[in-house]
Scaffold this active site. Sequence first.
Site, PDB file in Angstrom:
ATOM      1  N   TYR A  57     -13.412   9.448 -13.416  1.00  0.00           N
ATOM      2  CA  TYR A  57     -13.001   9.764 -12.061  1.00  0.00           C
ATOM      3  C   TYR A  57     -13.980  10.249 -11.930  1.00  0.00           C
ATOM      4  O   TYR A  57     -13.314  11.753 -12.246  1.00  0.00           O
ATOM      5  CB  TYR A  57     -11.280   9.957 -11.910  1.00  0.00           C
ATOM      6  CG  TYR A  57     -10.510   8.502 -11.874  1.00  0.00           C
ATOM      7  CD1 TYR A  57     -10.347   7.311 -12.740  1.00  0.00           C
ATOM      8  CD2 TYR A  57      -8.414   8.881 -12.304  1.00  0.00           C
ATOM      9  CE1 TYR A  57      -9.686   6.612 -12.532  1.00  0.00           C
ATOM     10  CE2 TYR A  57      -8.420   7.934 -12.676  1.00  0.00           C
ATOM     11  CZ  TYR A  57      -8.762   6.483 -12.693  1.00  0.00           C
ATOM     12  OH  TYR A  57      -7.603   5.654 -12.859  1.00  0.00           O
ATOM     13  N   PRO A 205      -0.104   1.151  -6.925  1.00  0.00           N
ATOM     14  CA  PRO A 205       2.164   0.446  -6.400  1.00  0.00           C
ATOM     15  C   PRO A 205       2.374   0.626  -4.957  1.00  0.00           C
ATOM     16  O   PRO A 205       2.738   0.053  -4.269  1.00  0.00           O
ATOM     17  CB  PRO A 205       3.118   1.625  -6.986  1.00  0.00           C
ATOM     18  CG  PRO A 205       1.519   3.018  -7.234  1.00  0.00           C
ATOM     19  CD  PRO A 205       0.567   2.537  -7.427  1.00  0.00           C
ATOM     20  N   LEU A 206       1.326   1.205  -3.880  1.00  0.00           N
ATOM     21  CA  LEU A 206       0.639   1.473  -3.133  1.00  0.00           C
ATOM     22  C   LEU A 206       0.133   0.253  -2.320  1.00  0.00           C
ATOM     23  O   LEU A 206      -0.222  -0.022  -0.892  1.00  0.00           O
ATOM     24  CB  LEU A 206       1.418   2.227  -1.947  1.00  0.00           C
ATOM     25  CG  LEU A 206       1.870   3.889  -2.194  1.00  0.00           C
ATOM     26  CD1 LEU A 206       1.554   4.864  -2.193  1.00  0.00           C
ATOM     27  CD2 LEU A 206       3.700   3.016  -1.542  1.00  0.00           C
ATOM     28  N   GLY A 207      -0.172  -0.640  -3.206  1.00  0.00           N
ATOM     29  CA  GLY A 207      -0.875  -1.732  -3.042  1.00  0.00           C
ATOM     30  C   GLY A 207      -2.643  -0.964  -1.974  1.00  0.00           C
ATOM     31  O   GLY A 207      -3.294  -1.416  -0.984  1.00  0.00           O
ATOM     32  N   GLY A 209      -2.576   1.689  -0.725  1.00  0.00           N
ATOM     33  CA  GLY A 209      -1.937   2.112   0.244  1.00  0.00           C
ATOM     34  C   GLY A 209      -2.120   0.978   1.603  1.00  0.00           C
ATOM     35  O   GLY A 209      -1.490   1.096   2.471  1.00  0.00           O
TER      36      GLY A 209
HETATM   37  N1  LIG Z   1      -6.535   1.724 -14.787  1.00  0.00           N
HETATM   38  C1  LIG Z   1      -6.520   1.766 -13.564  1.00  0.00           C
HETATM   39  O1  LIG Z   1      -7.663   0.986 -14.230  1.00  0.00           O
HETATM   40  C2  LIG Z   1      -6.173   2.518 -12.124  1.00  0.00           C
HETATM   41  C3  LIG Z   1      -6.965   1.815 -11.426  1.00  0.00           C
HETATM   42  C4  LIG Z   1      -6.875   2.376 -10.538  1.00  0.00           C
HETATM   43  C5  LIG Z   1      -5.981   3.174 -10.090  1.00  0.00           C
HETATM   44  N2  LIG Z   1      -5.379   3.766 -11.405  1.00  0.00           N
HETATM   45  C6  LIG Z   1      -4.774   5.271 -10.937  1.00  0.00           C
HETATM   46  O2  LIG Z   1      -3.180   4.863 -10.155  1.00  0.00           O
HETATM   47  C7  LIG Z   1      -3.276   5.769  -9.587  1.00  0.00           C
HETATM   48  C8  LIG Z   1      -2.622   4.515  -7.815  1.00  0.00           C
HETATM   49  O3  LIG Z   1      -3.802   3.704  -7.688  1.00  0.00           O
HETATM   50  P1  LIG Z   1      -4.531   3.641  -6.386  1.00  0.00           P
HETATM   51  O4  LIG Z   1      -4.623   5.087  -5.981  1.00  0.00           O
HETATM   52  O5  LIG Z   1      -5.574   2.760  -6.572  1.00  0.00           O
HETATM   53  O6  LIG Z   1      -3.686   3.493  -5.324  1.00  0.00           O
HETATM   54  P2  LIG Z   1      -2.432   3.605  -3.970  1.00  0.00           P
HETATM   55  O7  LIG Z   1      -1.435   4.182  -5.145  1.00  0.00           O
HETATM   56  O8  LIG Z   1      -1.108   1.971  -4.348  1.00  0.00           O
HETATM   57  O9  LIG Z   1      -2.972   4.275  -2.897  1.00  0.00           O
HETATM   58  C9  LIG Z   1      -3.426   5.186  -2.970  1.00  0.00           C
HETATM   59  C10 LIG Z   1      -3.279   5.138  -0.846  1.00  0.00           C
HETATM   60  O10 LIG Z   1      -2.849   5.330  -0.530  1.00  0.00           O
HETATM   61  C11 LIG Z   1      -2.228   6.102   0.578  1.00  0.00           C
HETATM   62  N3  LIG Z   1      -0.996   5.528   0.759  1.00  0.00           N
HETATM   63  C12 LIG Z   1      -0.600   7.127  -0.449  1.00  0.00           C
HETATM   64  N4  LIG Z   1       0.444   7.259   0.076  1.00  0.00           N
HETATM   65  C13 LIG Z   1       0.295   6.748   1.418  1.00  0.00           C
HETATM   66  C14 LIG Z   1       1.436   6.914   2.083  1.00  0.00           C
HETATM   67  N5  LIG Z   1       3.028   6.925   1.427  1.00  0.00           N
HETATM   68  N6  LIG Z   1       1.580   6.546   3.515  1.00  0.00           N
HETATM   69  C15 LIG Z   1       0.039   5.817   4.167  1.00  0.00           C
HETATM   70  N7  LIG Z   1      -0.466   5.893   3.149  1.00  0.00           N
HETATM   71  C16 LIG Z   1      -0.380   6.050   1.587  1.00  0.00           C
HETATM   72  C17 LIG Z   1      -3.492   7.098  -0.121  1.00  0.00           C
HETATM   73  O11 LIG Z   1      -4.673   7.255   1.072  1.00  0.00           O
HETATM   74  P3  LIG Z   1      -4.308   9.122   1.811  1.00  0.00           P
HETATM   75  O12 LIG Z   1      -5.178  10.170   0.297  1.00  0.00           O
HETATM   76  O13 LIG Z   1      -4.887   9.509   2.702  1.00  0.00           O
HETATM   77  O14 LIG Z   1      -2.969   9.797   1.533  1.00  0.00           O
HETATM   78  C18 LIG Z   1      -4.399   6.927  -0.706  1.00  0.00           C
HETATM   79  O15 LIG Z   1      -5.884   5.502  -0.257  1.00  0.00           O
HETATM   80  C19 LIG Z   1      -4.733   6.432  -8.617  1.00  0.00           C
HETATM   81  O16 LIG Z   1      -4.675   7.876  -8.246  1.00  0.00           O
HETATM   82  C20 LIG Z   1      -4.972   5.909 -10.527  1.00  0.00           C
HETATM   83  O17 LIG Z   1      -4.722   7.816 -12.094  1.00  0.00           O
HETATM   84  C21 LIG Z   1      -5.300   3.475 -12.468  1.00  0.00           C
END
Ligand SMILES: NC(=O)c1ccc[n+]([C@@H]2O[C@H](COP(=O)([O-])OP(=O)(O)OC[C@H]3O[C@@H](n4cnc5c(N)ncnc54)[C@H](OP(=O)(O)O)[C@@H]3O)[C@@H](O)[C@H]2O)c1
Length: 329
Positions: A57, A205-207, A209
């Site tokens: 990251y 987990p939020l797809g 976003g």
């Molecule tokens: N192991 C792996 O290969 C891998 C891959 C992907 C991710 N990850 C880890 O998993 C974590 C979470 O996954 P992710 O960030 O991909 O996806 P996510 O948590 O499903 O979604 C994040 C997105 O949702 C938006 N969001 C979050 N809360 C919200 C809410 N309450 N209402 C509206 N929009 C919201 C955020 O935008 P804003 O910032 O504008 O709120 C961001 O764009 C990452 O931070 C990372 O640490 C690991």
Amino acid sequence: MQKRTLGNSGLEVSAIGLGCMGLSFGYGPATERQQAITLIRTAYERGVTFFDSAEAYGPYTNEELLGEALAPIRDKVVIATKFGFDFNGEGGQSGMNSRPQHIRAVAEAALKRLKTDVIDLFYQHRVDPAVPIEDVAGTVKDLITEGKVKHFGLSEAGTQTIRRAHAVQPVTALQSEYSLWWREPEGDILPVLEELGIGFVPFSPLGKGFLTGAINAQTTFDAKDFRNSVPRFSTDARAANQALVDLLGTIAANKKVTPAQIALAWLLAQKPWIVPIPGTTKLNRLEENIGAAAVTLSDGDLTAIEQAVSKIDIQGARYSAEHQARINR
Ligand SMILES: NC(=O)c1ccc[n+]([C@@H]2O[C@H](COP(=O)([O-])OP(=O)(O)OC[C@H]3O[C@@H](n4cnc5c(N)ncnc54)[C@H](OP(=O)(O)O)[C@@H]3O)[C@@H](O)[C@H]2O)c1
């Protein structure tokens, strides 16, 4: 916030963690440093004790951010990070690398960036087809013996890899994608984790976003946003998948919560050893996501969600073909 224990390992963390990737990488420009530090420290004040990072990251900058933000509360939190890639001069990933010497070098560098003397949970970010998983597990085992790492994790690994790794060094957690629109782990992964006593940390987990309702077919992403290359985020797929968001909106309104909270509460309801790590760069969304830990879904709610979701045919692959090729299973 309530705590959960990841598998049989005794690693206790808040029921919802904070995914820190988006503060530095993946979804457009990095968040201004002081704002990012405030967000991470606010998460801790609201009960979050589990923070997810990776060497990739940035690369490197997200670990440095966590190192600075968490330094005053280091002994009160669990820091997870990941190894497993090489990077080119521009910071792009230039291939997988889980060779033992490389894992050791990444551990040393991550300890410095995180300003700590131990990594609580060290995941292999992607299974490296060039290195037997026994060698990876053996290297992390040595790091654990040396006191540099506390727990071993895998990400996006298949069941055979999990079993082989676990036989060498018990795996504390698997981190793979899991949400209401990506349910693959329910096939053979979750049963194996349950059998072996391994915790599960759903990423995205939020797809990414989408499940929150904040994104629709009209949304445009920053040029550097990874979602531009994801088939599931094409304009057509978003229009088709809106049916899922509308459904979550109805369920959420009935319970007087938000769609994001339904998406997270649904994950929490699947198993007591599941700990989602939603990511956000915004304080109000952080509060909203943390609030999901207090949302209880009854058996009736879960059945209603199941029946409604099963009628929706999600469109678009979750990764581009190039990205999917890095998942070796
Ligand atoms: N192991 C792996 O290969 C891998 C891959 C992907 C991710 N990850 C880890 O998993 C974590 C979470 O996954 P992710 O960030 O991909 O996806 P996510 O948590 O499903 O979604 C994040 C997105 O949702 C938006 N969001 C979050 N809360 C919200 C809410 N309450 N209402 C509206 N929009 C919201 C955020 O935008 P804003 O910032 O504008 O709120 C961001 O764009 C990452 O931070 C990372 O640490 C690991």
